[in-house]
Design a protein around this motif. Structure first.
Motif, PDB file in Angstrom:
ATOM      1  N   ASN A  16       0.791  -1.231   0.000  1.00 52.33           N
ATOM      2  CA  ASN A  16       0.000   0.000   0.000  1.00 52.33           C
ATOM      3  C   ASN A  16       0.825   1.284   0.000  1.00 52.33           C
ATOM      4  N   GLU A  17       2.122   1.145  -0.183  1.00 53.77           N
ATOM      5  CA  GLU A  17       2.938   2.350  -0.335  1.00 53.77           C
ATOM      6  C   GLU A  17       3.233   2.517  -1.818  1.00 53.77           C
ATOM      7  N   THR A  18       3.295   3.776  -2.286  1.00 57.32           N
ATOM      8  CA  THR A  18       3.626   3.961  -3.689  1.00 57.32           C
ATOM      9  C   THR A  18       5.042   4.494  -3.830  1.00 57.32           C
ATOM     10  N   TYR A  19       5.693   4.058  -4.880  1.00 59.98           N
ATOM     11  CA  TYR A  19       7.069   4.483  -5.176  1.00 59.98           C
ATOM     12  C   TYR A  19       7.131   4.901  -6.633  1.00 59.98           C
ATOM     13  N   PHE A  20       8.184   5.605  -6.957  1.00 64.53           N
ATOM     14  CA  PHE A  20       8.339   6.032  -8.351  1.00 64.53           C
ATOM     15  C   PHE A  20       9.744   5.662  -8.828  1.00 64.53           C
ATOM     16  N   PRO A  21       9.967   4.358  -9.028  1.00 68.78           N
ATOM     17  CA  PRO A  21      11.316   3.939  -9.402  1.00 68.78           C
ATOM     18  C   PRO A  21      11.582   4.185 -10.892  1.00 68.78           C
TER      19      PRO A  21
ATOM     20  N   LEU B 200       2.905  -2.757 -10.650  1.00 64.63           N
ATOM     21  CA  LEU B 200       3.279  -1.549 -11.393  1.00 64.63           C
ATOM     22  C   LEU B 200       2.030  -1.005 -12.061  1.00 64.63           C
ATOM     23  N   ILE B 201       1.893   0.309 -12.066  1.00 61.78           N
ATOM     24  CA  ILE B 201       0.782   0.917 -12.783  1.00 61.78           C
ATOM     25  C   ILE B 201       1.249   1.159 -14.214  1.00 61.78           C
ATOM     26  N   ILE B 202       0.679   0.381 -15.143  1.00 66.10           N
ATOM     27  CA  ILE B 202       1.080   0.524 -16.536  1.00 66.10           C
ATOM     28  C   ILE B 202      -0.177   0.869 -17.327  1.00 66.10           C
TER      29      ILE B 202
ATOM     30  N   PHE C 251       2.130   9.863  -4.483  1.00 65.14           N
ATOM     31  CA  PHE C 251       1.925  11.131  -3.789  1.00 65.14           C
ATOM     32  C   PHE C 251       3.187  11.980  -3.916  1.00 65.14           C
ATOM     33  N   THR C 252       3.074  13.151  -4.562  1.00 61.02           N
ATOM     34  CA  THR C 252       4.267  13.992  -4.694  1.00 61.02           C
ATOM     35  C   THR C 252       4.067  15.319  -3.973  1.00 61.02           C
ATOM     36  N   GLY C 253       3.166  15.328  -2.978  1.00 55.07           N
ATOM     37  CA  GLY C 253       2.892  16.575  -2.274  1.00 55.07           C
ATOM     38  C   GLY C 253       4.148  17.180  -1.670  1.00 55.07           C
ATOM     39  N   GLN C 254       4.267  18.481  -1.740  1.00 53.93           N
ATOM     40  CA  GLN C 254       5.434  19.150  -1.159  1.00 53.93           C
ATOM     41  C   GLN C 254       5.054  20.562  -0.718  1.00 53.93           C
TER      42      GLN C 254
END
Lengths: 868, 113
Positions: A188-193, A247-249, A722-725
């Motif tokens: 349930n964690e998302t990553y952006f490899p 992976l979200i493809i 999530f890319t919130g900043q």
């Protein structure tokens, strides 16, 4: 006896004899030959005598009589000679510990700097050269004609791959490679490899070390291979093999099993990825695509051939492919399909569009090379100066040796072999310094993983060997020639004084100071620029704001409602892009003038929420909703570039629709200070265009708000990244980069000044030693110590001043250009950097000079003058 | 000089140097051999042998005076060393010893069968 005068032995034969004959035996042999010639002359006449003479010369041509350059014992004396040179050199170095330390320290920092620069450049220029099969790999490319001319394209269409896959021509491997940008979900964690999709042959064609699992993992399209760093990030210490990820493809979640983890990869790798997945995952094998669409699907395609003839055969069959393509896509016909050797990819990088190796930034390469060259020059100058002065002590030795009959070339050789010792030491220490300090420091600044791999990288040995040779010659040849040029007579009479004129020493030290000044100016100007930019107004308020990405604009309103309900949130606005990120560029027309401007769609109150100041006219939130469709705001730069005198109510044509300018806002920085503010147009829009949500929160609740907002967001977009900043951190990356360069520059200029100071210190102390008697005599006559010290330092002060003027001028040009290339907004080279660096230089000269006062003070005339 | 065997030409040159006493050098040795035995020897061969004998310590040499015939070049004069003289005596003794052991008829060429 007249015959003797009229007849001589043939000249040619005599010359030949003299040429080949061992000088030790020449006299007796030639004498005998002459004697026989005259005997024959008397007995048998001149012709016979001549022929006989020639015959004798030929028969004398024997091994025992021939001159040989090297007698058989020569090589033995050679080793003995070098052994003694090295021994002498070693003793000399040990005797003069301080100066040796200065030389070796200087040279080894220079070596360490160039080593870092070399490693950095190596991993760019030799990208991919660590691959075992590099000679057998080739990439498929095609050429098409575009407006710019004929272009080589690095990707090639799917039907070409399919065709290659079906023919039996490719036997040793065929793979497509494509970089992806996919969200990865685990627990349930998302990553952006960094993902990369390849065919199963990939792992056979390219070589990677396997940490766990097996290399053939991609035979099953449902398995993936991870890099070791990423596996550790995902699973920590738990075993990675067998874990499930997705992976979200193409907006679909696909599940994979981890089947292998690679060993840590080096920077020299041509492909950088964290997740390696099967190509079928992105382009389904039997997708229903029209032929035309298939020809539009392009990917990098590599083949492996073991034999040149295979390649020739393959190339000749490309004509068919080309014909097919030309028929299906006559608008963009392939001019040629061909292959490029893998090893040529880097040299040809700039000529290939969409290639594996994209843009190669020359900036860092040039910066690092220049710094390394600076330090190297400084260190070599130091060394040349000091070694010439050190030779004063050895003048008598040189004189005696010359009298004994040593040739000049031998003296030079001796000096160079001593120098070799110093340089060898410098290389060894340089490697240590680089490995222990410079490389880790540089890696953390530049986000690199450079390593000094002495065991696995033979190229580094070749490079170090080359450097050793270069250093030995570059730093040693002048002192060697200079020292060996003295006449023994004048040395032994005591008339020669090394460095009396010293124009070279003085030039070198001036140049050193000049380089140091330039280095310091660059460092300080950069610091000043960064400091100024830190205080520079961004043109909007960035405090207490969070930017959230909205992966799906349709859910924007849901998100906004839930966010607003949070007690910490004051307000929330939507926009297509956010300030600090890339904003769409559109071509527009203002009164027949073409202009390219940033085009931002946002909620009507976005700019007022961001506290962007209005200059004239209305703001977007003063408009009636009916006016939204055709009204725009522009910034000051837009007004300037379009040349409008009274911008309000003027018409701007965007995408063939007329828009009315209703207001002008003050310029604000959407990108960091590397670039000028671009002309910008802002238009009100609704949630269908909103990719981002910017919220304001109560001051002091940063982390808490971020946590809460994140969980709200996660509830709405469970499978997205999530890319919130925080809004005030949008320029952090750019600021970090600028600080990285600043630190490198500061470090380099620090080294420059240390080297220059050490060199000067060595010179002054050697000078003092050489002239101590002179000073003591003056002391006896009542000269004060400070007065003497001033005399000692005066010359260097003058040189320092020359260098300050020279370096200041040069730095003004060079550093201004350098800053211009880096920043659109910078401090320039003003009084502060120039003044500081010149001041620093003079302080260093004075300090170094007066550090010798204690030696003057300590010197007791009665002892010093008695000593001989 | 145990274990060392003189070659035929070496023996000849060594003897000639001995005969010539103080005046032995390349050309005089050559001429002397020619005069005494009628053999024509090449001058370079004489030189080689002289040098070899000197290397072996059977001869010693020094540079002598220059003459006009030699274009002002000096001669290298060879003299027999004591080792050389011993070597010659060894050879002679060996020959004599062998000669003495010849059966008498071996000398009678007219011995008829």
């Amino acid at each position: 006896m007249d015959t003797k005068k009229t007849y001589e032995p043939p000249k040619v034969a005599s010359n030949f004899l003299e040429w080949y004959c061992n000088p030790e035996k020449l006299e007796e042999i030639e004498g005998d030959a002459y004697e026989l010639f005259y005997m024959n002359l008397e007995e048998r006449g001149p012709n016979y005598a001549r022929w006989k003479y020639i015959w004798h010369v030929i028969t004398f041509f024997r091994w025992s009589n021939i001159r040989r350059r090297k007698p058989t014992y020569y090589t033995n004396t050679h080793t003995a000679m070098f052994k003694s040179y090295f021994k002498l050199g070693w003793r000399n170095l040990r005797k003069q510990k301080l100066t040796t330390f200065i030389s070796v320290f200087g040279l080894s920092t220079a070596v360490a700097c160039s080593l870092v620069a070399y490693l950095f450049i190596e991993q760019i220029w030799f990208k991919g050269m660590n691959q075992e099969n590099k000679e057998e790999l080739h990439q498929l490319v095609y050429k098409i004609e575009k407006e710019e001319g004929i272009i080589t394209n690095g990707t090639i269409a799917k039907p070409v791959y399919d065709w290659l896959n079906e023919t039996s021509q490719i036997q040793h491997g065929l793979t497509r490679v494509m970089r992806g940008s996919n969200v990865l979900i685990h627990n349930n964690e998302t990553y952006f490899p960094r993902t990369q999709f390849v065919d199963s042959d990939y792992m056979e064609m390219f070589s990677y070390g396997i940490q766990s699992g097996y290399a053939g993992a991609l035979e099953d399209p449902n398995q993936v291979i991870l890099s070791s760093e990423f596996a550790e990030r995902l699973f920590g210490d738990a075993p990675a093999i067998g874990q499930e990820i997705s992976l979200i493809i193409a907006e679909e979640e696909k599940f994979f099993q981890v089947a292998a983890v690679l060993e840590p990869m080096k920077d020299i790798e041509i492909f950088e990825f964290e997740v390696l997945a099967h190509f079928d995952a992105i382009w389904a094998k039997n997708a229903d695509l029209t032929l035309k669409d298939q020809w539009k699907q392009e990917a990098w395609t590599f083949i492996r051939v073991k034999d040149e003839s295979e390649l020739v055969a393959l190339n000749s069959s490309f004509d068919q492919i080309k014909a097919d393509q030309n028929q299906i896509n006559p608008d963009q016909p392939y001019l040629e399909v061909s292959t490029i050797p893998f090893t040529e990819l880097v040299p040809m990088a700039s000529k290939i569009d969409n290639g594996v190796i994209g843009f190669m930034g020359q900036g860092p390469i040039i910066l690092l090379s220049v710094i390394a060259a600076f330090i190297m020059i400084l260190a070599i100058f130091n060394y040349v100066n000091i070694s010439i002065l050190m030779a004063t002590k050895r003048l008598k030795e040189i004189g005696v040796r010359k009298v004994i009959g040593v040739k000049r070339s031998q003296l030079i050789l001796q000096y160079l072999s001593e120098n070799f010792l110093v340089c060898l030491g410098a290389i060894v220490f340089g490697c240590l310094i680089a490995g222990a300090f410079f490389l880790p420091g540089f890696n953390s600044i530049a986000f690199k993983n450079l390593q000094l791999d002495l065991l696995g990288n033979w190229m580094i040995w070749a490079w170090l060997g080359g450097l050793l040779f270069f250093l030995t010659i570059a730093s040693g040849i002048y002192p060697a020639i200079y020292i060996s040029s003295f006449q023994p007579l004048s040395i032994l009479k005591g008339k020669s004084e090394v460095g009396k004129k010293g124009w070279l020493t003085q030039t070198l030290i001036t140049l050193q100071f000049t380089l140091a000044v330039i280095g310091i100016v660059a460092g300080i100007a950069f610091v000043q620029t960064n400091a100024q930019n830190a205080d520079r107004e961004w043109g909007y308020s960035s405090e207490n704001k969070i930017i959230l990405n909205v992966p799906d604009p349709e859910k924007y309103e849901v998100l906004e409602n839930q966010i607003r309900n949070n007690s910490n949130v004051i307000s929330a606005v939507g926009s297509q892009a956010y300030i600090g990120n890339w904003i769409n560029q559109n071509d527009m027309k203002v009164a027949d003038k073409e202009i390219s401007a940033q085009f931002l769609l946002s909620e009507s109150n976005y700019l007022s929420e961001m506290e962007v100041e209005s200059v004239s006219g209305r703001t977007l939130d003063q408009l009636a909703p009916a006016e939204f469709e055709n009204s725009i705001l522009v910034n000051e730069t837009f007004v300037q570039e379009s040349g409008l005198l009274d911008p309000i109510e003027q018409i701007v044509e965007i995408d063939s629709v007329d828009h009315r300018i209703v207001g002008v806002v003050k310029d604000f920085h959407t990108i960091y200070f590397q670039s000028e503010v671009a002309p910008m147009v802002i238009k009100a829009s609704d949630s269908k265009d909103f990719n981002y949500l910017t919220l304001s929160f109560l001051e002091g609740n940063d982390t808490q708000t971020m946590e809460e907002v994140r969980s709200i967001w996660r509830g709405i977009f469970p499978r997205d990244l999530f890319t919130g900043q925080f809004q005030n951190q949008v320029f952090d990356q750019a600021i970090n980069d600028a600080e990285g360069v600043q630190n490198i520059l500061l470090f380099a200029s620090g080294l420059c000044i240390i080297l220059a100071a050490m060199g000067l210190f060595g010179l002054v102390s050697l000078n003092l030693k050489a002239r101590i008697k002179d000073y003591c005599v003056r002391k006896v006559y009542g000269a004060s110590t400070p007065g003497l010290a001033v005399g000692l330092v005066r010359r260097y002060l003058i040189l320092g001043s020359i260098a300050a003027i020279l370096g200041g001028g040069l730095a003004w040009f060079a550093v201004s250009g350098f800053l211009d290339s880096f920043f659109a907004f910078h401090s320039g080279v003003g009084v502060i950097p120039l003044g500081t660096s010149i001041g620093l230089l003079l302080i260093v000269v004075l300090l170094t000079g007066f550090s010798q006062i204690f030696r003057l003070e300590k010197a007791n005339p009665s002892v010093v003058l008695k000593s001989e | 000089m145990k274990g060392y065997h003189l070659g035929e030409l070496e023996e000849l040159v060594l003897l000639t140097v001995g005969i010539l006493d103080q005046g032995a050098y390349g050309v005089s040795v050559l001429e002397e051999i020619k005069a005494q035995t009628g053999r024509k020897v090449n001058i370079s061969a004489v030189h080689t042998v002289l040098n070899r004998l000197e290397d072996k310590g059977l001869l010693s040499s020094k540079m002598g005076g220059a003459t006009e015939e030699r274009g002002g070049r000096r001669k290298r004069l060879f003299v027999l060393s004591s080792a050389g003289r011993m070597a010659l005596e060894d050879v002679r003794n060996m020959r004599n010893k062998l000669f003495d052991q010849l059966p008498p008829f071996a000398l009678e060429f007219s011995h008829g069968y």
